[in-house]
Design a protein around this motif. Sequence first.
Motif, mmCIF file in Angstrom:
data_model
loop_
_atom_site.group_PDB
_atom_site.id
_atom_site.type_symbol
_atom_site.label_atom_id
_atom_site.label_comp_id
_atom_site.label_asym_id
_atom_site.label_seq_id
_atom_site.Cartn_x
_atom_site.Cartn_y
_atom_site.Cartn_z
ATOM 1 N N GLU A 65 22.401 -6.956 1.706
ATOM 2 C CA GLU A 65 21.515 -8.079 1.933
ATOM 3 C C GLU A 65 20.117 -7.696 1.453
ATOM 4 O OE1 GLU A 65 19.759 -10.707 5.619
ATOM 5 O OE2 GLU A 65 21.499 -9.441 5.949
ATOM 6 N N ILE A 66 19.473 -8.576 0.753
ATOM 7 C CA ILE A 66 18.112 -8.371 0.280
ATOM 8 C C ILE A 66 17.159 -9.190 1.144
ATOM 9 C CG2 ILE A 66 16.516 -8.699 -1.640
ATOM 10 C CD1 ILE A 66 18.923 -8.336 -3.503
ATOM 11 N N VAL A 67 16.151 -8.510 1.677
ATOM 12 C CA VAL A 67 15.145 -9.168 2.505
ATOM 13 C C VAL A 67 13.788 -8.911 1.868
ATOM 14 C CG1 VAL A 67 14.079 -9.267 4.780
ATOM 15 C CG2 VAL A 67 16.525 -8.787 4.572
ATOM 16 N N LYS A 68 13.078 -9.974 1.540
ATOM 17 C CA LYS A 68 11.743 -9.842 0.969
ATOM 18 C C LYS A 68 10.722 -9.676 2.088
ATOM 19 C CE LYS A 68 12.594 -12.510 -3.192
ATOM 20 N NZ LYS A 68 12.110 -13.615 -4.042
ATOM 21 N N PHE A 69 9.744 -8.780 1.861
ATOM 22 C CA PHE A 69 8.664 -8.605 2.817
ATOM 23 C C PHE A 69 7.441 -8.084 2.086
ATOM 24 C CE2 PHE A 69 10.789 -4.555 2.658
ATOM 25 C CZ PHE A 69 9.779 -3.623 2.743
ATOM 26 N N LYS A 70 6.285 -8.207 2.706
ATOM 27 C CA LYS A 70 5.040 -7.727 2.131
ATOM 28 C C LYS A 70 4.746 -6.340 2.674
ATOM 29 C CE LYS A 70 2.962 -12.198 1.311
ATOM 30 N NZ LYS A 70 1.797 -13.053 1.521
ATOM 31 N N LEU A 71 4.239 -5.478 1.798
ATOM 32 C CA LEU A 71 3.933 -4.103 2.154
ATOM 33 C C LEU A 71 2.507 -3.801 1.705
ATOM 34 C CD1 LEU A 71 5.235 -1.430 3.200
ATOM 35 C CD2 LEU A 71 5.784 -0.937 0.823
ATOM 36 N N LYS A 72 1.670 -3.345 2.630
ATOM 37 C CA LYS A 72 0.274 -3.057 2.330
ATOM 38 C C LYS A 72 0.077 -1.545 2.208
ATOM 39 C CE LYS A 72 -4.311 -3.706 4.400
ATOM 40 N NZ LYS A 72 -4.996 -4.277 5.575
ATOM 41 N N PHE A 73 -0.470 -1.091 1.071
ATOM 42 C CA PHE A 73 -0.799 0.318 0.887
ATOM 43 C C PHE A 73 -2.140 0.582 1.549
ATOM 44 C CE2 PHE A 73 -2.925 3.616 -1.760
ATOM 45 C CZ PHE A 73 -2.106 4.682 -1.406
ATOM 46 N N VAL A 74 -2.165 1.481 2.533
ATOM 47 C CA VAL A 74 -3.374 1.768 3.302
ATOM 48 C C VAL A 74 -4.184 2.886 2.638
ATOM 49 C CG1 VAL A 74 -4.266 2.500 5.547
ATOM 50 C CG2 VAL A 74 -2.259 1.020 5.427
ATOM 51 N N GLY A 75 -3.504 3.893 2.095
ATOM 52 C CA GLY A 75 -4.194 5.004 1.452
ATOM 53 C C GLY A 75 -3.369 6.269 1.518
ATOM 54 N N ARG A 76 -4.011 7.382 1.223
ATOM 55 C CA ARG A 76 -3.360 8.693 1.272
ATOM 56 C C ARG A 76 -3.934 9.499 2.428
ATOM 57 N NH1 ARG A 76 -2.607 7.242 -4.011
ATOM 58 N NH2 ARG A 76 -0.653 7.980 -4.894
ATOM 59 N N GLU A 77 -3.078 10.358 3.013
ATOM 60 C CA GLU A 77 -3.480 11.127 4.182
ATOM 61 C C GLU A 77 -2.670 12.417 4.222
ATOM 62 O OE1 GLU A 77 -2.723 10.346 8.866
ATOM 63 O OE2 GLU A 77 -3.610 8.682 7.762
ATOM 64 N N THR A 78 -3.288 13.507 4.689
ATOM 65 C CA THR A 78 -2.547 14.738 4.921
ATOM 66 C C THR A 78 -2.056 14.710 6.357
ATOM 67 O OG1 THR A 78 -3.880 15.947 3.313
ATOM 68 C CG2 THR A 78 -2.649 17.250 4.905
ATOM 69 N N LEU A 79 -0.756 14.836 6.524
ATOM 70 C CA LEU A 79 -0.123 14.703 7.842
ATOM 71 C C LEU A 79 0.356 16.062 8.334
ATOM 72 C CD1 LEU A 79 0.892 12.478 9.861
ATOM 73 C CD2 LEU A 79 3.038 12.533 8.614
ATOM 74 N N ARG A 80 0.044 16.398 9.579
ATOM 75 C CA ARG A 80 0.562 17.625 10.197
ATOM 76 C C ARG A 80 1.949 17.321 10.758
ATOM 77 N NH1 ARG A 80 -3.065 21.826 11.758
ATOM 78 N NH2 ARG A 80 -5.203 21.309 11.216
ATOM 79 N N THR A 81 2.934 18.092 10.306
ATOM 80 C CA THR A 81 4.301 17.918 10.776
ATOM 81 C C THR A 81 4.849 19.253 11.238
ATOM 82 O OG1 THR A 81 5.412 18.418 8.685
ATOM 83 C CG2 THR A 81 4.628 16.147 8.989
ATOM 84 N N LYS A 82 6.048 19.265 11.756
ATOM 85 C CA LYS A 82 6.683 20.515 12.158
ATOM 86 C C LYS A 82 7.008 21.391 10.960
ATOM 87 C CE LYS A 82 11.111 20.499 13.270
ATOM 88 N NZ LYS A 82 12.299 20.253 14.069
ATOM 89 N N PHE A 83 6.976 20.812 9.750
ATOM 90 C CA PHE A 83 7.253 21.558 8.523
ATOM 91 C C PHE A 83 5.985 22.142 7.919
ATOM 92 C CE2 PHE A 83 9.957 17.731 8.777
ATOM 93 C CZ PHE A 83 11.145 18.349 9.154
#
Length: 85
Positions: A1-19
């Motif tokens: 099934e194809i569902v259309k939706f809008k996606l907003k690009f907010v920006g770039r960020e460095t994320l702290r993860t467990k990796f």
Amino acid sequence: EIVKFKLKFVGRETLRTKFGKIKTMVFRPLVQSGRVFKEEESLTVWISDDENKIPLRIKAELAVGSIKADLETFKGLKNSFMVIN
């Protein structure tokens, strides 16, 4: 099934993860406010800013609270995973 939706690009960020620290792109898909989500921009998704484009974190403001989900494990990536030291 194809569902259309809008996606907003907010920006770039460095994320702290467990990796480790990972460069990400941050997006906000527009969702229907009301029953589940507080507002149209209540959902935020962090995707790795590399060839893999792995979803690393999802955060949502709900009508009755909030939720945050982080990636726990991964395997079988086509490209090497980019971690910043």
